[in-house]
Structures are given as C-alpha cells and as structure tokens.
Motif scaffolding. Structure first.
Motif, PDB file in Angstrom:
ATOM      1  N   THR A  20      42.723  71.456  78.293  1.00 15.44           N
ATOM      2  CA  THR A  20      43.547  72.557  77.789  1.00 15.44           C
ATOM      3  C   THR A  20      42.757  73.860  77.820  1.00 15.44           C
ATOM      4  O   THR A  20      43.273  74.898  78.244  1.00 15.44           O
ATOM      5  CB  THR A  20      44.035  72.257  76.368  1.00 15.44           C
ATOM      6  OG1 THR A  20      44.816  71.056  76.387  1.00 15.44           O
ATOM      7  CG2 THR A  20      44.861  73.401  75.803  1.00 15.44           C
ATOM      8  N   ARG A  21      41.511  73.815  77.394  1.00 16.31           N
ATOM      9  CA  ARG A  21      40.668  75.016  77.417  1.00 16.31           C
ATOM     10  C   ARG A  21      40.505  75.528  78.851  1.00 16.31           C
ATOM     11  O   ARG A  21      40.595  76.726  79.107  1.00 16.31           O
ATOM     12  CB  ARG A  21      39.306  74.713  76.794  1.00 16.31           C
ATOM     13  CG  ARG A  21      38.369  75.895  76.804  1.00 16.31           C
ATOM     14  CD  ARG A  21      37.029  75.538  76.176  1.00 16.31           C
ATOM     15  NE  ARG A  21      36.138  76.642  76.212  1.00 16.31           N
ATOM     16  CZ  ARG A  21      36.062  77.610  75.303  1.00 16.31           C
ATOM     17  NH1 ARG A  21      36.870  77.596  74.283  1.00 16.31           N
ATOM     18  NH2 ARG A  21      35.196  78.587  75.427  1.00 16.31           N
ATOM     19  N   ARG A  22      40.274  74.626  79.790  1.00 15.49           N
ATOM     20  CA  ARG A  22      40.095  75.013  81.187  1.00 15.49           C
ATOM     21  C   ARG A  22      41.370  75.642  81.751  1.00 15.49           C
ATOM     22  O   ARG A  22      41.314  76.623  82.493  1.00 15.49           O
ATOM     23  CB  ARG A  22      39.678  73.781  82.006  1.00 15.49           C
ATOM     24  CG  ARG A  22      39.346  74.096  83.425  1.00 15.49           C
ATOM     25  CD  ARG A  22      38.062  74.916  83.527  1.00 15.49           C
ATOM     26  NE  ARG A  22      37.852  75.270  84.919  1.00 15.49           N
ATOM     27  CZ  ARG A  22      37.673  76.499  85.357  1.00 15.49           C
ATOM     28  NH1 ARG A  22      37.641  77.506  84.533  1.00 15.49           N
ATOM     29  NH2 ARG A  22      37.513  76.738  86.628  1.00 15.49           N
ATOM     30  N   LEU A  23      42.531  75.086  81.397  1.00 22.79           N
ATOM     31  CA  LEU A  23      43.798  75.654  81.857  1.00 22.79           C
ATOM     32  C   LEU A  23      44.014  77.050  81.280  1.00 22.79           C
ATOM     33  O   LEU A  23      44.488  77.959  81.978  1.00 22.79           O
ATOM     34  CB  LEU A  23      44.962  74.739  81.480  1.00 22.79           C
ATOM     35  CG  LEU A  23      45.054  73.428  82.264  1.00 22.79           C
ATOM     36  CD1 LEU A  23      46.120  72.524  81.657  1.00 22.79           C
ATOM     37  CD2 LEU A  23      45.326  73.685  83.733  1.00 22.79           C
ATOM     38  N   ILE A  24      43.665  77.241  80.036  1.00 19.59           N
ATOM     39  CA  ILE A  24      43.793  78.558  79.408  1.00 19.59           C
ATOM     40  C   ILE A  24      42.859  79.553  80.097  1.00 19.59           C
ATOM     41  O   ILE A  24      43.233  80.694  80.380  1.00 19.59           O
ATOM     42  CB  ILE A  24      43.523  78.476  77.895  1.00 19.59           C
ATOM     43  CG1 ILE A  24      44.664  77.715  77.209  1.00 19.59           C
ATOM     44  CG2 ILE A  24      43.339  79.856  77.281  1.00 19.59           C
ATOM     45  CD1 ILE A  24      44.385  77.330  75.773  1.00 19.59           C
ATOM     46  N   GLU A  25      41.628  79.125  80.378  1.00 17.42           N
ATOM     47  CA  GLU A  25      40.683  79.993  81.091  1.00 17.42           C
ATOM     48  C   GLU A  25      41.220  80.359  82.470  1.00 17.42           C
ATOM     49  O   GLU A  25      41.129  81.511  82.899  1.00 17.42           O
ATOM     50  CB  GLU A  25      39.326  79.298  81.235  1.00 17.42           C
ATOM     51  CG  GLU A  25      38.549  79.173  79.953  1.00 17.42           C
ATOM     52  CD  GLU A  25      37.299  78.321  80.094  1.00 17.42           C
ATOM     53  OE1 GLU A  25      37.122  77.653  81.150  1.00 17.42           O
ATOM     54  OE2 GLU A  25      36.500  78.308  79.151  1.00 17.42           O
ATOM     55  N   ALA A  26      41.784  79.376  83.183  1.00 16.51           N
ATOM     56  CA  ALA A  26      42.331  79.644  84.518  1.00 16.51           C
ATOM     57  C   ALA A  26      43.488  80.637  84.430  1.00 16.51           C
ATOM     58  O   ALA A  26      43.585  81.560  85.252  1.00 16.51           O
ATOM     59  CB  ALA A  26      42.792  78.338  85.178  1.00 16.51           C
ATOM     60  N   GLY A  27      44.338  80.483  83.438  1.00 20.90           N
ATOM     61  CA  GLY A  27      45.433  81.433  83.249  1.00 20.90           C
ATOM     62  C   GLY A  27      44.912  82.831  82.963  1.00 20.90           C
ATOM     63  O   GLY A  27      45.452  83.828  83.465  1.00 20.90           O
ATOM     64  N   GLY A  28      43.848  82.914  82.172  1.00 26.23           N
ATOM     65  CA  GLY A  28      43.236  84.216  81.891  1.00 26.23           C
ATOM     66  C   GLY A  28      42.669  84.857  83.146  1.00 26.23           C
ATOM     67  O   GLY A  28      42.779  86.070  83.338  1.00 26.23           O
ATOM     68  N   LEU A  29      42.080  84.043  84.009  1.00 25.06           N
ATOM     69  CA  LEU A  29      41.536  84.573  85.258  1.00 25.06           C
ATOM     70  C   LEU A  29      42.650  85.031  86.201  1.00 25.06           C
ATOM     71  O   LEU A  29      42.505  86.049  86.885  1.00 25.06           O
ATOM     72  CB  LEU A  29      40.653  83.528  85.939  1.00 25.06           C
ATOM     73  CG  LEU A  29      39.342  83.218  85.205  1.00 25.06           C
ATOM     74  CD1 LEU A  29      38.644  82.034  85.849  1.00 25.06           C
ATOM     75  CD2 LEU A  29      38.438  84.437  85.179  1.00 25.06           C
ATOM     76  N   VAL A  30      43.758  84.298  86.216  1.00 25.78           N
ATOM     77  CA  VAL A  30      44.901  84.710  87.042  1.00 25.78           C
ATOM     78  C   VAL A  30      45.406  86.059  86.545  1.00 25.78           C
ATOM     79  O   VAL A  30      45.683  86.969  87.339  1.00 25.78           O
ATOM     80  CB  VAL A  30      46.023  83.646  87.009  1.00 25.78           C
ATOM     81  CG1 VAL A  30      47.324  84.183  87.573  1.00 25.78           C
ATOM     82  CG2 VAL A  30      45.591  82.401  87.776  1.00 25.78           C
ATOM     83  N   GLU A  31      45.471  86.222  85.231  1.00 25.46           N
ATOM     84  CA  GLU A  31      45.913  87.500  84.671  1.00 25.46           C
ATOM     85  C   GLU A  31      44.899  88.609  84.982  1.00 25.46           C
ATOM     86  O   GLU A  31      45.264  89.708  85.380  1.00 25.46           O
ATOM     87  CB  GLU A  31      46.108  87.388  83.167  1.00 25.46           C
ATOM     88  CG  GLU A  31      46.560  88.678  82.527  1.00 25.46           C
ATOM     89  CD  GLU A  31      46.730  88.574  81.028  1.00 25.46           C
ATOM     90  OE1 GLU A  31      47.500  89.369  80.487  1.00 25.46           O
ATOM     91  OE2 GLU A  31      46.072  87.712  80.411  1.00 25.46           O
TER      92      GLU A  31
END
Length: 167
Positions: free
Chosen positions: A36-47
């Motif tokens: 979950t943390r990794r997915l949130i980080e990936a979403g932040g990087l996409v943003e």
C-alpha cells in the motif's frame, strides 16, 4: 525422566500452530502495508511528473511503454540519474534560507506553541532538552521571542558571514 501425556503434547502443538498462524498473519499484514505504501508513493510520483491529469488509458499506455524500457539497465540508470538530479534540485530549493538551529526555553511550553515550533521545522530532543531542526532563522526567532527562548545557529558561518555561535 518425565513422560508427557498425549494430551499435553497435542496442546503444545496446538499452541505452536496458533503462534505460527499469528506470525503468518503479521507477515501478510506487513506485506500488505508495504505494498500500500509503495502504491501511494507511485501515485505521488505520477502526480509529481504531471501525469495525473492524463486519461486513464493514456496513462496506462505511457506506463506500458516505460515498462518495455525498464528491461534495459542502462536506460534505468539514466532515469535514476535524471530523477536524482530533480529531487536534489527540489530539496535545495525547499531548504533555501533554512539552517540548523537549536532553541532552548526556561519554562515548559503550552501545547499549541509546541505545535507552532514543529510547523516551523523543529523537533524536541529528549536527550538534550532543546528544540532543534532545519528552519528559517527569522521565523524561529519570532517564535522564540514569544516565550523568552534562546536561539542558536548550529553551522559555522558560510561565504564570509560574520556571526557568533550564539547569534
């Protein structure tokens, strides 16, 4: 030598089984949290890359094209280098005007005031009993003046600055 009954041995085995099940559940929970943390980080990087406004199909297609390039270690190294440069530049911009400071107060501080100190970039050091952190000197000096705090710059003078350690 004491012989254990079959019931005692079965009880111990059941306890071991329960411990193993609890350990397995804890490991699965930790893995789920890490994912979950990794997915949130990936979403932040996409943003951060400015891709969040893309239509989902376009974003997915872009990510698939990146996936194909991710098999080339030289290309991944280039991406890592470029991303590292951007992160470094952003960190320098964020920290511009901030410097390492310590602040001491003679009396115990009210909780709302400690919240302001934390917002300014300071944290409480339980061992040394002072506030410390990377912060804007002028902002912290204004806060420290409210409760007779003594502010101290931690770093030596830079670029020909003339200041005392307790300035």
């Amino acid at each position: 030598m004491t012989r254990t009954s079959l019931a005692e041995r079965m009880s111990r085995l059941e306890q071991q089984k329960a411990r193993l099940a609890a350990d397995e559940a804890r490991i699965k929970n930790d893995e789920r949290k890490a994912r979950t943390r990794r997915l949130i980080e990936a979403g932040g990087l996409v943003e951060k890359a400015g891709l969040l406004d893309l239509e989902p199909n376009a974003l997915y297609g872009a990510l698939l094209s990146l996936s194909a390039g991710a098999k080339d270690s030289a290309r991944v190294a280039e991406w890592a280098k470029a991303g590292g440069h951007i992160f470094d530049r952003e960190a320098k911009a964020r920290d511009a005007g901030r410097e390492p400071l310590t602040v001491t107060f003679a009396a115990v501080l009210p909780t709302p005031f400690t919240t302001q100190l934390r917002a300014a970039g300071l944290r409480w050091n339980k061992v040394l009993h002072h506030w410390e952190g990377l912060a804007d000197h002028a902002a912290v000096a204004a806060l420290a003046a409210e409760h007779d705090g003594k502010i101290q710059r931690v770093r030596p003078p830079v670029d020909g600055e003339t200041r005392t350690a307790a300035q």
